[in-house]
Design a protein around this motif. Structure first.
Motif, PDB file in Angstrom:
ATOM      1  N   LYS A 230       0.807  -1.223   0.000  1.00  0.00           N
ATOM      2  CA  LYS A 230       0.000   0.000   0.000  1.00  0.00           C
ATOM      3  C   LYS A 230       0.843   1.276   0.000  1.00  0.00           C
ATOM      4  N   ALA A 231       1.974   1.238   0.676  1.00  0.00           N
ATOM      5  CA  ALA A 231       2.816   2.437   0.798  1.00  0.00           C
ATOM      6  C   ALA A 231       4.286   2.029   0.853  1.00  0.00           C
ATOM      7  N   PRO A 232       4.856   1.596  -0.268  1.00  0.00           N
ATOM      8  CA  PRO A 232       6.239   1.105  -0.282  1.00  0.00           C
ATOM      9  C   PRO A 232       7.289   2.146   0.083  1.00  0.00           C
ATOM     10  N   ASP A 233       6.890   3.426   0.074  1.00  0.00           N
ATOM     11  CA  ASP A 233       7.836   4.487   0.428  1.00  0.00           C
ATOM     12  C   ASP A 233       7.943   4.679   1.943  1.00  0.00           C
ATOM     13  N   VAL A 234       7.096   4.022   2.712  1.00  0.00           N
ATOM     14  CA  VAL A 234       7.135   4.141   4.176  1.00  0.00           C
ATOM     15  C   VAL A 234       8.054   3.061   4.748  1.00  0.00           C
ATOM     16  N   SER A 235       9.060   3.474   5.491  1.00  0.00           N
ATOM     17  CA  SER A 235      10.018   2.527   6.069  1.00  0.00           C
ATOM     18  C   SER A 235       9.488   1.953   7.377  1.00  0.00           C
ATOM     19  N   VAL A 236       9.784   0.677   7.607  1.00  0.00           N
ATOM     20  CA  VAL A 236       9.345   0.008   8.835  1.00  0.00           C
ATOM     21  C   VAL A 236      10.544  -0.468   9.631  1.00  0.00           C
ATOM     22  N   VAL A 237      10.542  -0.152  10.910  1.00  0.00           N
ATOM     23  CA  VAL A 237      11.544  -0.666  11.837  1.00  0.00           C
ATOM     24  C   VAL A 237      10.806  -1.515  12.871  1.00  0.00           C
ATOM     25  N   VAL A 238      11.156  -2.778  12.946  1.00  0.00           N
ATOM     26  CA  VAL A 238      10.539  -3.664  13.933  1.00  0.00           C
ATOM     27  C   VAL A 238      11.053  -3.310  15.324  1.00  0.00           C
ATOM     28  N   LEU A 239      10.165  -3.310  16.286  1.00  0.00           N
ATOM     29  CA  LEU A 239      10.540  -3.081  17.684  1.00  0.00           C
ATOM     30  C   LEU A 239       9.792  -4.127  18.502  1.00  0.00           C
ATOM     31  N   THR A 240      10.511  -5.145  18.964  1.00  0.00           N
ATOM     32  CA  THR A 240       9.848  -6.321  19.530  1.00  0.00           C
ATOM     33  C   THR A 240      10.695  -6.988  20.604  1.00  0.00           C
ATOM     34  N   VAL A 241      10.099  -7.951  21.300  1.00  0.00           N
ATOM     35  CA  VAL A 241      10.846  -8.745  22.280  1.00  0.00           C
ATOM     36  C   VAL A 241      11.428  -9.997  21.628  1.00  0.00           C
ATOM     37  N   PHE A 242      10.951 -10.336  20.432  1.00  0.00           N
ATOM     38  CA  PHE A 242      11.370 -11.575  19.776  1.00  0.00           C
ATOM     39  C   PHE A 242      12.757 -11.440  19.147  1.00  0.00           C
ATOM     40  N   SER A 243      13.679 -12.306  19.576  1.00  0.00           N
ATOM     41  CA  SER A 243      15.042 -12.260  19.032  1.00  0.00           C
ATOM     42  C   SER A 243      15.417 -13.545  18.298  1.00  0.00           C
ATOM     43  N   GLU A 244      14.439 -14.425  18.062  1.00  0.00           N
ATOM     44  CA  GLU A 244      14.725 -15.676  17.363  1.00  0.00           C
ATOM     45  C   GLU A 244      15.093 -15.412  15.915  1.00  0.00           C
ATOM     46  N   LYS A 245      16.036 -16.199  15.403  1.00  0.00           N
ATOM     47  CA  LYS A 245      16.527 -16.012  14.036  1.00  0.00           C
ATOM     48  C   LYS A 245      15.398 -16.032  13.021  1.00  0.00           C
ATOM     49  N   GLU A 246      14.452 -16.967  13.185  1.00  0.00           N
ATOM     50  CA  GLU A 246      13.367 -17.091  12.224  1.00  0.00           C
ATOM     51  C   GLU A 246      12.532 -15.809  12.170  1.00  0.00           C
ATOM     52  N   LYS A 247      12.272 -15.233  13.339  1.00  0.00           N
ATOM     53  CA  LYS A 247      11.497 -13.992  13.401  1.00  0.00           C
ATOM     54  C   LYS A 247      12.247 -12.856  12.721  1.00  0.00           C
ATOM     55  N   VAL A 248      13.549 -12.787  12.979  1.00  0.00           N
ATOM     56  CA  VAL A 248      14.370 -11.708  12.418  1.00  0.00           C
ATOM     57  C   VAL A 248      14.337 -11.751  10.890  1.00  0.00           C
ATOM     58  N   PHE A 249      14.656 -12.907  10.318  1.00  0.00           N
ATOM     59  CA  PHE A 249      14.717 -12.999   8.865  1.00  0.00           C
ATOM     60  C   PHE A 249      13.341 -12.904   8.220  1.00  0.00           C
ATOM     61  N   GLU A 250      12.332 -13.395   8.906  1.00  0.00           N
ATOM     62  CA  GLU A 250      10.971 -13.294   8.373  1.00  0.00           C
ATOM     63  C   GLU A 250      10.574 -11.828   8.220  1.00  0.00           C
ATOM     64  N   ALA A 251      10.890 -11.021   9.234  1.00  0.00           N
ATOM     65  CA  ALA A 251      10.547  -9.596   9.198  1.00  0.00           C
ATOM     66  C   ALA A 251      11.371  -8.841   8.162  1.00  0.00           C
ATOM     67  N   LEU A 252      12.672  -9.133   8.092  1.00  0.00           N
ATOM     68  CA  LEU A 252      13.528  -8.447   7.128  1.00  0.00           C
ATOM     69  C   LEU A 252      13.132  -8.794   5.703  1.00  0.00           C
ATOM     70  N   GLU A 253      12.824 -10.060   5.469  1.00  0.00           N
ATOM     71  CA  GLU A 253      12.438 -10.479   4.130  1.00  0.00           C
ATOM     72  C   GLU A 253      11.051  -9.941   3.757  1.00  0.00           C
ATOM     73  N   ALA A 254      10.228  -9.647   4.749  1.00  0.00           N
ATOM     74  CA  ALA A 254       8.903  -9.070   4.487  1.00  0.00           C
ATOM     75  C   ALA A 254       9.006  -7.613   4.072  1.00  0.00           C
ATOM     76  N   GLY A 255      10.146  -6.976   4.403  1.00  0.00           N
ATOM     77  CA  GLY A 255      10.336  -5.589   3.995  1.00  0.00           C
ATOM     78  C   GLY A 255      10.790  -4.636   5.087  1.00  0.00           C
ATOM     79  N   ALA A 256      11.023  -5.125   6.309  1.00  0.00           N
ATOM     80  CA  ALA A 256      11.484  -4.248   7.385  1.00  0.00           C
ATOM     81  C   ALA A 256      12.877  -3.709   7.084  1.00  0.00           C
ATOM     82  N   SER A 257      13.091  -2.438   7.396  1.00  0.00           N
ATOM     83  CA  SER A 257      14.394  -1.805   7.182  1.00  0.00           C
ATOM     84  C   SER A 257      15.272  -1.863   8.427  1.00  0.00           C
TER      85      SER A 257
END
Length: 212
Positions: free
Chosen positions: A75-102
């Motif tokens: 919907k808005a590819p020009d808006v940057s996303v930074v995840v802020l979470t308690v989850f530090s598992e590798k799967e969560k990290v790469f899932e979020a980055l591959e989804a588009g998190a900066s």
């Protein structure tokens, strides 16, 4: 950086209020809006001026943070996303980055560290908490089966430069090509790798063994 509009999607009321105070006190932030869910966030996105950046939790009700990142990328590819979470598992990290998190920050980050992360993303970089950066580095060192996604040699070279933290301008200089050409390569990479951001492209390339 020029003061930015930052929206926060966080379901923890106490932490959400704390973030709002931190961001509103910063000269780097011109506007801060907070939302308890992606549903309310996307409703607001239709009616208000879009933010420059979003701080997104992952464990959200109704629509997860990763789903929110994916939808926002459409919907808005020009808006940057930074995840802020308690989850530090590798799967969560790469899932979020591959989804588009900066960026990917943990909630153990201090207020100044969060502001610094937003600054880095605003300048075209990425923001990773030290523990998350360690996960990424450890994954880089592990041998992985190669899947080149039919990437051209020059596209792989661009990925390698991105992994070193280079900006588009620096990549253009290093490869002796124009910035517009680098941008064209990036567009092709996003399409081939099915990602939405530079950090997502690097994360997928590392996990796939395209680059080391």
């Amino acid at each position: 950086m020029t003061p930015k509009r930052v929206w926060v999607v966080e379901d923890d009321t106490v932490y959400r209020r704390m973030l709002s105070r931190v961001l509103n006190r910063s000269d780097e932030i011109s506007e801060c809006r907070v939302f308890p869910s992606c549903i309310e966030f996307f409703d607001a996105l239709e009616n208000w001026q879009r933010p420059d950046m979003v701080l997104m939790d992952l464990g959200l009700p109704e629509m997860s943070g990763v789903e929110g990142i994916q939808e926002l990328a459409e919907k808005a590819p020009d808006v940057s996303v930074v995840v802020l979470t308690v989850f530090s598992e590798k799967e969560k990290v790469f899932e979020a980055l591959e989804a588009g998190a900066s960026g990917y920050l943990l909630k153990s980050a201090t207020g100044p560290e969060i502001i610094k992360g937003l600054q880095e993303v605003s300048l075209g970089g990425s923001a990773l908490s030290p523990a998350v950066a360690k996960i990424v580095l450890e994954d880089i060192r592990k041998p992985t089966p190669t899947d080149n996604y039919k990437l051209a040699t020059r596209e792989i070279e661009v990925l390698e430069k991105l992994a070193l933290g280079m900006s588009v301008k620096e990549i253009a200089t290093a490869l002796d090509i124009s910035k517009s050409t680098v941008s064209t390569y990036l567009e092709r990479l996003y399409q081939k790798l099915q990602v939405q951001s530079q950090s997502g492209a690097v994360a997928k390339a590392l996990r796939s063994g395209i680059i080391k």
